[in-house]
Write a protein that holds these residues in place. Structure first.
Motif: not given
Length: 304
Positions: A82-92, A65-74
Motif C-alpha cells: 500500500x505504501x508503494x502504491x501511494x508513493x507511485x504518482x506516475x502512469x503505467x 542509456x536504459x531508462x531505469x528506476x529501482x524502487x523497493x517493494x516487499x
C-alpha cells in the motif's frame, strides 16, 4: 503466431512505462532488459534495493542509456504494498506481476498469510488493485506470471495458511493457480466495465531462475544439479511474458507459454490452462477472499 516469436518482434516501446516486480533477477531481469532495449521506461520493483541497483547497472552495461528506476517493494507485506502504491504518482502502461517465491518451509507473512500465497498472489492482487487507475496509454496491460505448477495445486479455502496440511509444493501450486484465477477474472471484470486494459497471463515453462533460493537446502542442491539438464535459459523463459506485455496481437484473457515438450521449453504460443482456472465461481470466491484479506477493493463490477 506463424513463426517463432522473439525479442526482435518487440515493437518500439518509447514513451511507455513498465512496472516489473522482481526485476532484479531471472525472468524479471530479462523482461526489464528486453523492454528497456526497445526504449521503455522501466520501474524495477524489488525487495532488496542493493540487488536492484546491481541489476540496473548490469542492464545499462548492455543497454546504454536504459531508462531505469529501482524502487523497493516487499510483496509479502501488504502495508508495504500500500505504501508503494501511494508513493507511485506516475502512469503505467504495463504492469508485470512477475515476482515470486517457490516451495519454502512454511512461514507466515506480517499479516499472517502463508508466505507463497502472500507474495505470489495477495501482494500482486493488492498492487494491481491499488494501481489500476494509473494504467494509461493506448494499450494498457496487466501481465500476471503463473507456472506449470498451477496444474498441481488447488485453492485450499478451508486452510489457506497451510496450518493443518502444509506442503511446500502444493501450496506453491495454490499460489500459481490463484494467479491464473485472478488474471482471468480480472479480464472478465475489465471487459464488463468497458475498461480498455488487457489482463494477459504467461508462464515460463521450465526455466533456470533464482526461485530455488527459497527452497530447503537439500532441494536447492538437487535442483542445481538437475536444473541445467531440464531447463531453458531465463532469457527464453521470459519470452511468454514479453509477448503478453508487448505483442500487439495479444488479447485479454489469453495465456501464453512455451511451445515444446509439454510447454516446458520453446518459443511463446497461446496455451490453455487447466479447467479449474476458468471456473468463474471459484474465481469470484477467491476474488472476494482476496479483497477481504488485502482490504483492497477494485473499481470494477463483479461478474455474473
Amino acid at each position: 503466431m506463424s513463426r517463432d516469436w522473439s525479442t526482435a518482434d518487440i515493437p518500439d516501446q518509447a514513451g511507455r512505462t513498465f512496472l516489473i516486480t522482481g526485476a532484479n533477477s531471472g525472468l524479471g531481469l530479462e523482461t526489464a532488459k528486453a523492454v528497456a532495449a526497445r526504449g521503455a521506461r522501466v520501474v524495477m520493483a524489488v525487495r532488496t534495493p542493493a540487488k536492484g541497483e546491481a541489476a540496473a547497472a548490469a542492464i545499462k552495461a548492455e543497454v546504454p542509456g536504459a531508462d531505469l528506476e529501482v524502487r523497493r517493494l516487499d510483496l509479502a507485506d501488504l502495508d508495504a504494498v500500500r505504501s508503494f502504491a501511494e508513493g507511485f504518482d506516475t502512469g503505467i502502461d504495463v504492469l508485470v506481476n512477475n515476482a515470486g517465491i517457490m516451495a519454502p518451509p512454511r512461514s507466515l507473512s506480517k499479516q499472517g498469510h502463508e508466505s507463497q500465497f502472500a507474495t505470489n498472489h495477495l501482494g500482486h492482487f493488492a498492487l494491481t488493485g491499488l494501481l489500476l487507475d494509473r494504467l494509461q496509454g493506448p494499450d494498457p496491460r496487466v501481465v500476471t506470471v503463473a507456472s506449470l505448477a498451477s496444474n498441481h495445486g488447488d485453492v485450499y479455502f478451508d486452510d489457506l495458511t497451510g496450518e493443518r496440511r502444509y506442503s511446500a509444493t502444493r501450496y506453491y501450486g495454490q499460489s500459481k493457480l490463484a494467479n491464473l484465477l485472478f488474471g482471468i477474472e480480472l479480464d472478465r471484470r475489465l471487459r464488463a466495465a468497458g475498461n480498455p486494459a488487457k489482463s494477459v497471463m504467461a508462464h515460463p515453462g521450465l526455466s533456470a531462475t533464482d526461485l530455488l533460493q527459497s527452497m530447503r537446502p537439500v532441494v536447492r542442491f538437487i535442483g542445481r544439479v538437475l536444473m541445467p539438464l531440464a531447463t531453458q535459459p531465463a532469457s527464453t523463459g521470459a519470452l511468454p511474458q514479453l509477448y503478453a506485455a508487448t505483442e500487439p496481437k495479444a488479447e485479454g484473457g489469453q495465456y501464453i507459454g512455451p511451445r515444446h515438450r509439454g510447454e516446458h521449453q520453446g518459443p511463446p504460443v497461446i496455451v490453455r490452462a487447466r479447467a479449474e482456472a476458468y471456473d468463474p465461481a471459484t474465481a469470484r470466491r477467491l476474488w472476494d477472499v482476496s479483497e477481504e484479506l488485502t482490504r483492497v477493493r477494485f473499481p470494477l463490477p463483479a461478474t455474473a
